[in-house]
Design a protein around this motif. Structure first.
Motif, PDB file in Angstrom:
ATOM      1  N   HIS A 265       0.733  -1.199   0.039  1.00  0.00           N
ATOM      2  CA  HIS A 265      -0.054   0.011   0.075  1.00  0.00           C
ATOM      3  C   HIS A 265       0.729   1.160   0.045  1.00  0.00           C
ATOM      4  N   CYS A 275      -7.608   1.341  -4.869  1.00  0.00           N
ATOM      5  CA  CYS A 275      -7.187   0.256  -4.059  1.00  0.00           C
ATOM      6  C   CYS A 275      -8.155  -0.208  -3.219  1.00  0.00           C
ATOM      7  N   CYS A 277      -7.565  -0.710   0.118  1.00  0.00           N
ATOM      8  CA  CYS A 277      -7.555  -0.063   1.213  1.00  0.00           C
ATOM      9  C   CYS A 277      -8.273   1.188   1.367  1.00  0.00           C
ATOM     10  N   CYS A 282      -1.625   2.310  -5.193  1.00  0.00           N
ATOM     11  CA  CYS A 282      -0.789   1.485  -4.270  1.00  0.00           C
ATOM     12  C   CYS A 282      -0.054   0.453  -5.054  1.00  0.00           C
TER      13      CYS A 282
HETATM   14 ZN   LIG Z   1      -4.057   0.098  -0.888  1.00  0.00          ZN
END
Ligand SMILES: [Zn+2]
Length: 433
Positions: A265, A275, A277, A282
């Motif tokens: 990340h 992403c 996340c 990332c």
């Molecule tokens: Zn990420």
């Protein structure tokens, strides 16, 4: 007179004296066992005495205990070269305790058994897409495989003394998996879900189950199984997610709260692809397995993680232009992220592990190129980039090896277990300890 007085003084504080005696024995056992484990060739009792400063009588007594507890064995004698009997060297025993390494990942579960010598005795893998499976069911499958591995260890005369489980996510206190995004796990209490499945014999000082991040365990596996050389390196596990284990001066660096190594990340294109996340650009979105497969024209091919890496390697080896371009782009993105880490931490080695290991021939050149371009010191202090010695098995093997290391660090717990398990001290299939 003074000697008699001293004896009386120790006797008059018998409980404190007993504690000191116990601590001294514990210390001596650990010192001698570590010496044998670290030796380049089997040392004799006399050599251990000379190297540790212990008396020969103490070393002999300690070695006798270690042999009785199946931690140490006498090596085959060297050929006679002169008069007298050659001293018998000492080696770690391969028929005593073993570590159980477990791994749950996006599309497989794995279990492996490593004996005290570091030899992988069994390695079992069962493939299944675990993303749609509830955590409890995924862990049930893992427990079934773990039981098979433990039974195989018992058939070899080994006793599983502890287990370590690698998961692709953030692991908090007590083995609570806070987040494993690619498995879809959040706040999964792994030890509670596995509580009904005995994984190891009860050995004082060795947890029956440790849960850790896969990249951390893979880095530990590489530290102890990899070629001699750097003690400060970055081990990158490339699967659907990308994790890193950071080893500094021979010690795994976990970070302030134990969550270091989320290299997947690190942004390599700040305004890039979204992403899982919640961020953008990332590394995982450019060098993760799904990204490489998509770029190589294999999106939706539904390949298991290890098969996917082999398939990509086959295509690249055959000169497939799409696979070569996909790996070159992934290697460049990886090199950008790795350069930042190397600049920050002054590491001299980068290890490509997990699914990256079989792809190293194609990933390595662009990674090296980016390091040469971006790492300030690279011109006069080159960085080694190499595939992992343990390949895709490194997380499970590293987990098992972490159990073995605990035994070598503190053998007294195992010896107590061994002595109370009966004179044979061996587990059987009918009674697996
Ligand atoms: Zn990420």
């Amino acid at each position: 007179m003074a000697v008699v007085w001293q004896c009386q003084a120790v006797n008059s504080t018998s409980s404190a004296g007993a504690v000191r005696q116990g601590s001294l024995r514990e210390l001596n056992l650990a010192v001698v066992l570590r010496r044998i484990a670290a030796a380049d060739r089997p040392p004799s009792r006399a050599e251990i005495a000379a190297g540790t400063g212990l008396t020969r009588a103490t070393v002999s007594a300690v070695v006798d205990d270690l042999i009785a507890g199946r931690l140490v064995a006498e090596a085959e004698p060297a050929p006679r070269t002169g008069a007298g009997r050659p001293a018998r060297g000492l080696v770690l025993a391969g028929d005593g305790p073993a570590g159980l390494g477990l791994e749950v990942n996006v599309d497989y579960v794995a279990a492996c058994v490593v004996d005290l010598t570091g030899t992988v005795r069994h390695h079992l893998v069962r493939r299944a897409d675990l993303r749609p499976v509830p955590p409890a069911d995924a862990l049930d499958r893992l427990a079934t495989l773990a039981a098979e591995a433990r039974a195989a260890a018992v058939r070899d005369g080994l006793t599983v003394a502890g287990a370590a489980l690698a998961v692709p996510g953030l692991v908090g206190d007590g083995g609570l998996v806070r987040l494993a995004p690619n498995l879809g796990w959040r706040d999964v209490n792994v030890p509670a879900l596995l509580a009904g499945h005995p994984l190891a014999a009860p050995v004082d000082g060795i947890p029956p189950l440790v849960v850790d991040n896969e990249a951390n365990l893979a880095a530990l596996g590489e530290l102890h199984a990899g070629p001699p050389g750097s003690a400060s390196f970055l081990h990158i596990t490339g699967e659907i997610g990308i994790g890193a284990g950071i080893v500094l001066d021979g010690v795994l660096y976990r970070g302030a709260r134990g969550w270091s190594g989320e290299i997947g990340h690190i942004p390599v294109q700040p305004q890039g692809r979204p992403c899982r996340c919640g961020g953008r650009g990332c590394l995982e979105r450019y060098a993760g397995q799904e990204a490489i497969l998509a770029a190589a024209g294999l999106a939706g091919a539904d390949l298991p993680a290890d098969t996917a890496a082999t398939r990509l390697a086959d295509l690249a080896g055959a000169g497939d232009p799409a696979a070569l371009a996909a790996l070159a782009d992934a290697g460049t993105a990886l090199g950008v992220a790795v350069s930042g880490v190397v600049n920050l931490l002054d590491l001299d080695t980068v290890v490509l592990g997990g699914g990256y290991a079989p792809l190293a021939p194609w990933l390595r050149p662009p990674v090296v190129e980016e390091i040469s371009r971006r790492v300030l010191t690279a011109a006069w202090s080159p960085v080694t980039v190499r595939p992992a010695a343990l390949g895709a098995r490194s997380a499970a093997v590293g987990g098992a090896a972490s159990v073995i290391r605990r035994i070598v660090e503190r053998p007294v717990g195992w010896l107590a277990h061994s002595s109370t398990s009966g004179s044979t001290a061996r587990c059987t299939t009918a009674s697996p300890c």
